[in-house]
Design an enzyme around this catalytic site. Structure first.
Site, PDB file in Angstrom:
ATOM      1  N   GLU A 116       5.011  -3.908  -1.199  1.00 12.23           N
ATOM      2  CA  GLU A 116       4.131  -3.806   0.021  1.00 12.23           C
ATOM      3  C   GLU A 116       3.099  -4.556   0.241  1.00 12.23           C
ATOM      4  OE1 GLU A 116       3.605   1.438   1.335  1.00 12.23           O
ATOM      5  OE2 GLU A 116       2.781   0.309  -1.173  1.00 12.23           O
ATOM      6  N   CYS A 134      -6.998   0.591  -2.873  1.00 15.65           N
ATOM      7  CA  CYS A 134      -7.203   0.032  -4.128  1.00 15.65           C
ATOM      8  C   CYS A 134      -6.236   1.042  -4.751  1.00 15.65           C
ATOM      9  CB  CYS A 134      -8.767   0.191  -4.307  1.00 15.65           C
ATOM     10  SG  CYS A 134      -8.418  -0.640  -6.900  1.00 15.65           S
ATOM     11  N   CYS A 156      -2.104   0.328 -16.222  1.00 12.36           N
ATOM     12  CA  CYS A 156      -3.222   1.099 -16.008  1.00 12.36           C
ATOM     13  C   CYS A 156      -3.369   2.751 -15.176  1.00 12.36           C
ATOM     14  CB  CYS A 156      -4.011   0.767 -14.756  1.00 12.36           C
ATOM     15  SG  CYS A 156      -4.789  -1.257 -15.197  1.00 12.36           S
ATOM     16  N   CYS A 180      -3.453   4.408 -11.206  1.00 13.17           N
ATOM     17  CA  CYS A 180      -2.978   3.285 -10.795  1.00 13.17           C
ATOM     18  C   CYS A 180      -1.852   3.804 -10.144  1.00 13.17           C
ATOM     19  CB  CYS A 180      -3.195   1.899 -11.377  1.00 13.17           C
ATOM     20  SG  CYS A 180      -2.100   0.568  -9.538  1.00 13.17           S
ATOM     21  N   CYS A 235      -3.803  -8.378   2.051  1.00 14.06           N
ATOM     22  CA  CYS A 235      -3.807  -8.016   0.793  1.00 14.06           C
ATOM     23  C   CYS A 235      -2.385  -8.582  -0.137  1.00 14.06           C
ATOM     24  CB  CYS A 235      -4.600  -6.449   0.153  1.00 14.06           C
ATOM     25  SG  CYS A 235      -4.193  -5.919  -1.182  1.00 14.06           S
ATOM     26  N   CYS A 240       4.347  -2.984 -11.457  1.00 12.31           N
ATOM     27  CA  CYS A 240       3.396  -3.801 -12.558  1.00 12.31           C
ATOM     28  C   CYS A 240       3.304  -3.009 -14.476  1.00 12.31           C
ATOM     29  CB  CYS A 240       1.885  -2.835 -12.253  1.00 12.31           C
ATOM     30  SG  CYS A 240       0.882  -3.844 -13.279  1.00 12.31           S
TER      31      CYS A 240
END
Length: 346
Positions: A91, A335, A115, A118, A104, A111
């Protein structure tokens, strides 16, 4: 098969000489891709038919296709779901803030940083994006914006993935983005965000001729607590990260952006703010306070009064602290919300 949009201008020139062509043919290819946004050899009309046929036998372009667009009713931001040549998905988001249009950009499918707050981390790392797949996101966003005679004003590497975990491809992509014969963005308009990969951060500054803006997702000042929520701190403790930031060769008047996601009852107290001010003392920084975007992974937003009290502590300590607008949150484009419709492993 080699992909032409994975090659720098210099490498394109080299490939052309290997084919027995003049180096300027490589510059022509580069211009077609990045000045005109053309990724079809048959449309590159200043190349001979014979050369185009020769190129088609050996080269191609990264496949990247828009499969969904969702626009925020709240602020007009647009999230774009893209499918890559191997059917993986990423995305990218056009963040709209008045006349400021920020792209962005994602650097990985998923990933591996882990974290805990997230959504992208809940996918795990599937693979790194190639140079062409990184740069093409920007070209696609500008193509969509051109329908309204608009174009991106800024680029932030804050999409899916940890940019510095794909450093070699990131650096090559940035060179194309900054090149006046490429996408021609000013280094002042490009920001790389990292969760704190210290060695890679140093390497980025060593390898880029024009340092871009830096944003560091800090979020916690106590390393034991940070490790609990951000496993990168096990390898790169807060102390090492802050020491590295103090020694970066920053250009005059450039400041590091410190990103701090406020999580309810975890890191949003006034005491947390005092610790943050102490850790950042003497650093050329501005602080973006990010109100956590509520999700289904077990965290909640800090209360408004806590956010304002947190900011006041920082301001009273003489720091620049801003509460960042949560653009695109109603379309899961803000975010920590990107997951490209993969299953999140909660």
């Amino acid at each position: 098969m080699k992909f032409l949009d994975d090659l720098s201008r210099q490498n394109l020139e080299y490939e052309m000489t290997e084919l027995g062509e003049k180096p300027f043919r490589g510059r022509q290819l580069y211009k077609w891709m990045y000045s005109k946004g053309i990724f079809d050899l048959q449309e590159m009309t200043d190349l001979s038919k014979q050369l185009r046929q020769k190129l088609e036998q050996k080269y191609g372009f990264r496949k990247i296709e828009v499969i969904e667009k969702i626009q925020s009713k709240k602020d007009g931001s647009t999230k774009v779901l893209l499918e890559l040549g191997d059917k993986n998905r990423i995305e990218t988001v056009i963040l709209r803030d008045g006349e400021r249009l920020t792209g962005c950009v994602s650097t990985q499918v998923g990933c591996r940083m882990g974290c805990s707050f997230c959504s992208t981390a809940k996918i795990g790392l599937i693979r790194n994006l190639k140079i062409g797949e990184i740069v093409r996101q920007i070209i696609i966003m500008n193509r969509l914006l051109s329908e309204k005679n608009e174009k991106l004003s800024n680029i932030v590497f804050m999409g899916m993935g940890e940019p510095l975990d794909n450093l070699d491809n990131l650096n090559e992509a940035i060179k194309i983005i900054l090149d006046e014969n490429g996408l021609n963005f000013s280094h002042r308009k490009v920001t790389v965000s990292t969760c704190g990969m210290v060695n890679e951060l140093k390497k980025m500054y060593e390898e880029l001729d024009s340092p871009v803006n830096l944003a560091v997702s800090l979020n916690f000042t106590d390393n034991k607590i940070r490790q609990r929520y951000m496993p990168v701190s096990k390898k790169y403790p807060v102390e090492a990260l802050i020491s590295t930031l103090r020694n970066l060769p920053l250009q005059k008047r450039k400041r590091i952006t410190i990103e701090y996601v406020l999580l309810k009852n975890i890191n949003d107290s006034q005491m947390d703010a005092k610790y943050l001010a102490e850790v950042l003392r003497g650093l050329p920084v501005k602080i973006n306070l990010i109100v956590y975007n509520d999700s289904d992974i077990g965290f909640n937003s800090a209360a408004d009064e806590n956010v304002l009290a947190f900011q006041k502590v920082l301001l009273d300590k003489g720091l620049s602290a801003f509460i960042r607008k949560s653009l695109g949150s109603d379309i899961e484009g803000a975010c920590g919300q990107l997951y490209a419709k993969y299953n999140k492993k909660i």
